[in-house]
Design a protein around this motif. Structure first.
Motif, PDB file in Angstrom:
ATOM      1  N   MET A  33       0.980  -6.175   3.686  1.00  0.00           N
ATOM      2  CA  MET A  33       1.906  -5.052   3.629  1.00  0.00           C
ATOM      3  C   MET A  33       1.689  -4.299   2.321  1.00  0.00           C
ATOM      4  O   MET A  33       1.290  -4.890   1.316  1.00  0.00           O
ATOM      5  CB  MET A  33       3.337  -5.567   3.715  1.00  0.00           C
ATOM      6  N   ARG A  34       1.955  -2.997   2.353  1.00  0.00           N
ATOM      7  CA  ARG A  34       1.943  -2.187   1.140  1.00  0.00           C
ATOM      8  C   ARG A  34       3.350  -2.117   0.567  1.00  0.00           C
ATOM      9  O   ARG A  34       4.323  -2.061   1.316  1.00  0.00           O
ATOM     10  CB  ARG A  34       1.436  -0.786   1.452  1.00  0.00           C
ATOM     11  N   PHE A  35       3.420  -2.098  -0.758  1.00  0.00           N
ATOM     12  CA  PHE A  35       4.703  -2.047  -1.463  1.00  0.00           C
ATOM     13  C   PHE A  35       4.647  -0.969  -2.534  1.00  0.00           C
ATOM     14  O   PHE A  35       3.584  -0.691  -3.097  1.00  0.00           O
ATOM     15  CB  PHE A  35       5.015  -3.395  -2.122  1.00  0.00           C
ATOM     16  N   THR A  36       5.799  -0.401  -2.838  1.00  0.00           N
ATOM     17  CA  THR A  36       5.845   0.567  -3.928  1.00  0.00           C
ATOM     18  C   THR A  36       5.502  -0.138  -5.236  1.00  0.00           C
ATOM     19  O   THR A  36       5.881  -1.294  -5.453  1.00  0.00           O
ATOM     20  CB  THR A  36       7.243   1.198  -4.044  1.00  0.00           C
ATOM     21  N   SER A  37       4.793   0.553  -6.084  1.00  0.00           N
ATOM     22  CA  SER A  37       4.343  -0.033  -7.344  1.00  0.00           C
ATOM     23  C   SER A  37       5.465   0.020  -8.376  1.00  0.00           C
ATOM     24  O   SER A  37       5.399   0.721  -9.381  1.00  0.00           O
ATOM     25  CB  SER A  37       3.102   0.709  -7.845  1.00  0.00           C
ATOM     26  N   THR A  38       6.512  -0.763  -8.085  1.00  0.00           N
ATOM     27  CA  THR A  38       7.694  -0.834  -8.938  1.00  0.00           C
ATOM     28  C   THR A  38       8.125  -2.291  -9.040  1.00  0.00           C
ATOM     29  O   THR A  38       7.724  -3.117  -8.204  1.00  0.00           O
ATOM     30  CB  THR A  38       8.862  -0.031  -8.324  1.00  0.00           C
ATOM     31  N   PRO A  39       8.955  -2.637 -10.016  1.00  0.00           N
ATOM     32  CA  PRO A  39       9.472  -4.004 -10.070  1.00  0.00           C
ATOM     33  C   PRO A  39      10.185  -4.399  -8.778  1.00  0.00           C
ATOM     34  O   PRO A  39      10.092  -5.543  -8.335  1.00  0.00           O
ATOM     35  CB  PRO A  39      10.431  -3.973 -11.261  1.00  0.00           C
ATOM     36  N   GLU A  74       3.126 -13.344 -10.088  1.00  0.00           N
ATOM     37  CA  GLU A  74       2.318 -12.932 -11.236  1.00  0.00           C
ATOM     38  C   GLU A  74       1.357 -11.807 -10.878  1.00  0.00           C
ATOM     39  O   GLU A  74       1.213 -10.830 -11.620  1.00  0.00           O
ATOM     40  CB  GLU A  74       1.540 -14.132 -11.804  1.00  0.00           C
ATOM     41  N   LEU A  75       0.681 -11.934  -9.720  1.00  0.00           N
ATOM     42  CA  LEU A  75      -0.298 -10.913  -9.348  1.00  0.00           C
ATOM     43  C   LEU A  75       0.367  -9.580  -9.010  1.00  0.00           C
ATOM     44  O   LEU A  75      -0.162  -8.513  -9.334  1.00  0.00           O
ATOM     45  CB  LEU A  75      -1.156 -11.402  -8.177  1.00  0.00           C
ATOM     46  N   THR A  76       1.529  -9.630  -8.351  1.00  0.00           N
ATOM     47  CA  THR A  76       2.210  -8.377  -8.035  1.00  0.00           C
ATOM     48  C   THR A  76       2.805  -7.750  -9.300  1.00  0.00           C
ATOM     49  O   THR A  76       2.786  -6.523  -9.451  1.00  0.00           O
ATOM     50  CB  THR A  76       3.302  -8.585  -6.967  1.00  0.00           C
ATOM     51  N   ALA A  77       3.304  -8.576 -10.219  1.00  0.00           N
ATOM     52  CA  ALA A  77       3.813  -8.041 -11.488  1.00  0.00           C
ATOM     53  C   ALA A  77       2.690  -7.369 -12.275  1.00  0.00           C
ATOM     54  O   ALA A  77       2.883  -6.311 -12.880  1.00  0.00           O
ATOM     55  CB  ALA A  77       4.451  -9.153 -12.313  1.00  0.00           C
ATOM     56  N   ASN A  78       1.497  -7.971 -12.248  1.00  0.00           N
ATOM     57  CA  ASN A  78       0.354  -7.355 -12.930  1.00  0.00           C
ATOM     58  C   ASN A  78      -0.034  -6.040 -12.272  1.00  0.00           C
ATOM     59  O   ASN A  78      -0.388  -5.077 -12.956  1.00  0.00           O
ATOM     60  CB  ASN A  78      -0.850  -8.307 -12.920  1.00  0.00           C
ATOM     61  N   ALA A  79       0.011  -5.990 -10.931  1.00  0.00           N
ATOM     62  CA  ALA A  79      -0.324  -4.750 -10.226  1.00  0.00           C
ATOM     63  C   ALA A  79       0.639  -3.634 -10.614  1.00  0.00           C
ATOM     64  O   ALA A  79       0.238  -2.478 -10.762  1.00  0.00           O
ATOM     65  CB  ALA A  79      -0.299  -4.981  -8.711  1.00  0.00           C
ATOM     66  N   VAL A 107      -4.030  -9.252  -4.046  1.00  0.00           N
ATOM     67  CA  VAL A 107      -3.225  -8.091  -4.413  1.00  0.00           C
ATOM     68  C   VAL A 107      -4.170  -6.986  -4.874  1.00  0.00           C
ATOM     69  O   VAL A 107      -4.985  -7.192  -5.768  1.00  0.00           O
ATOM     70  CB  VAL A 107      -2.211  -8.439  -5.525  1.00  0.00           C
ATOM     71  N   THR A 108      -4.046  -5.825  -4.230  1.00  0.00           N
ATOM     72  CA  THR A 108      -4.934  -4.697  -4.496  1.00  0.00           C
ATOM     73  C   THR A 108      -4.145  -3.552  -5.110  1.00  0.00           C
ATOM     74  O   THR A 108      -3.061  -3.212  -4.629  1.00  0.00           O
ATOM     75  CB  THR A 108      -5.587  -4.218  -3.185  1.00  0.00           C
ATOM     76  N   ASP A 109      -4.695  -2.977  -6.183  1.00  0.00           N
ATOM     77  CA  ASP A 109      -4.100  -1.765  -6.754  1.00  0.00           C
ATOM     78  C   ASP A 109      -5.178  -0.687  -6.825  1.00  0.00           C
ATOM     79  O   ASP A 109      -6.333  -0.942  -6.467  1.00  0.00           O
ATOM     80  CB  ASP A 109      -3.470  -2.044  -8.123  1.00  0.00           C
ATOM     81  N   THR A 110      -4.822   0.497  -7.264  1.00  0.00           N
ATOM     82  CA  THR A 110      -5.761   1.619  -7.233  1.00  0.00           C
ATOM     83  C   THR A 110      -6.222   2.062  -8.622  1.00  0.00           C
ATOM     84  O   THR A 110      -6.855   3.100  -8.754  1.00  0.00           O
ATOM     85  CB  THR A 110      -5.122   2.832  -6.513  1.00  0.00           C
ATOM     86  N   GLY A 132      -1.966 -11.578 -21.386  1.00  0.00           N
ATOM     87  CA  GLY A 132      -2.911 -12.479 -20.731  1.00  0.00           C
ATOM     88  C   GLY A 132      -2.285 -13.727 -20.157  1.00  0.00           C
ATOM     89  O   GLY A 132      -2.944 -14.513 -19.499  1.00  0.00           O
ATOM     90  N   ARG A 133      -0.991 -13.916 -20.377  1.00  0.00           N
ATOM     91  CA  ARG A 133      -0.370 -15.173 -19.971  1.00  0.00           C
ATOM     92  C   ARG A 133      -0.173 -15.291 -18.468  1.00  0.00           C
ATOM     93  O   ARG A 133      -0.177 -16.386 -17.923  1.00  0.00           O
ATOM     94  CB  ARG A 133       0.963 -15.356 -20.701  1.00  0.00           C
ATOM     95  N   GLY A 134       0.002 -14.167 -17.772  1.00  0.00           N
ATOM     96  CA  GLY A 134       0.180 -14.229 -16.324  1.00  0.00           C
ATOM     97  C   GLY A 134      -1.042 -14.789 -15.635  1.00  0.00           C
ATOM     98  O   GLY A 134      -0.943 -15.686 -14.785  1.00  0.00           O
ATOM     99  N   LEU A 135      -2.230 -14.298 -15.998  1.00  0.00           N
ATOM    100  CA  LEU A 135      -3.452 -14.800 -15.375  1.00  0.00           C
ATOM    101  C   LEU A 135      -3.785 -16.210 -15.843  1.00  0.00           C
ATOM    102  O   LEU A 135      -4.412 -16.971 -15.114  1.00  0.00           O
ATOM    103  CB  LEU A 135      -4.617 -13.844 -15.646  1.00  0.00           C
ATOM    104  N   LEU A 136      -3.363 -16.561 -17.048  1.00  0.00           N
ATOM    105  CA  LEU A 136      -3.540 -17.946 -17.485  1.00  0.00           C
ATOM    106  C   LEU A 136      -2.738 -18.872 -16.583  1.00  0.00           C
ATOM    107  O   LEU A 136      -3.224 -19.920 -16.147  1.00  0.00           O
ATOM    108  CB  LEU A 136      -3.086 -18.103 -18.943  1.00  0.00           C
TER     109      LEU A 136
END
Length: 200
Positions: A33-39, A74-79, A107-110, A132-136
């Protein structure tokens, strides 16, 4: 719609032998699904991922469920934080392998100019800045992870895979149905309304 089987005695068919095609195994359950790029979009993505995992037999409160949901978070927060492009959404895809033993989060962003860096080893974590802590954390929870450029447009896809513990007898996780595929479930709208109500 089904078609009538070909009669094996039909003399009009070619006598040339055909090479049999290799049939790939059916894909495992999938949700995307696509989601708005917001919290708010990131929270909804995390919530729907948790619901799907539970429906696939990876129940709430188990270590695999909690780990995968945290990876999604974590991945969606980074996006949203690092891959945000005004007016563009991010895309979440969650699916399992045909045997149900591996769950992949993508998770894909543009955004094209900011690529994720591989996190340092755990003993070097104290020198990593906050970004860098999210990807760690993802690297500690996932069996493996990486990123690649988006094949269908600008941006990138960051993915992580978690291998589930094998049950006794080599069985798949309970409730796994390899014939199930979902694009967006019927309860998306109620979940969205609940998610939005919780943020007011």
């Amino acid at each position: 719609m089904t078609t009538k089987p070909i009669n094996p005695t039909d003399t009009t068919q070619s006598a040339t032998p055909c090479t049999s095609l290799k049939v790939s195994p059916p894909p495992g359950p999938a949700f995307e699904m696509r989601f708005t790029s917001t919290p708010r979009g990131a929270r909804l993505a995390r919530r729907l991922a948790a619901v799907r995992l539970d429906a696939w037999g990876i129940p709430y409160g188990t270590d695999p469920h909690d780990a995968i949901v945290l990876i999604v978070a974590e991945l969606t927060a980074n996006a949203v934080s690092h891959g945000h492009v005004p007016g563009r959404d991010f895309h979440l895809r969650l699916h399992t392998t045909p045997d149900g033993r591996t769950v992949r989060v993508e998770v894909t962003d543009t955004r094209t100019e900011r690529h994720p860096c591989r996190p340092a080893a755990p003993e070097e974590a104290d020198v990593i800045d906050e970004t860098g802590r999210g990807l760690l954390l993802v690297s500690q929870l996932a069996t493996r992870w990486d990123w690649h450029p988006r094949p269908d447009g600008p941006g990138k896809a960051v993915w992580a895979e978690c291998t589930l513990p094998t049950l006794r007898g080599g069985a798949c996780p309970p409730g796994h149905d390899p014939t199930t595929r979902e694009q967006a479930a019927p309860d998306v709208e109620p979940d969205r309304r609940l998610g939005e109500a919780g943020t007011r």
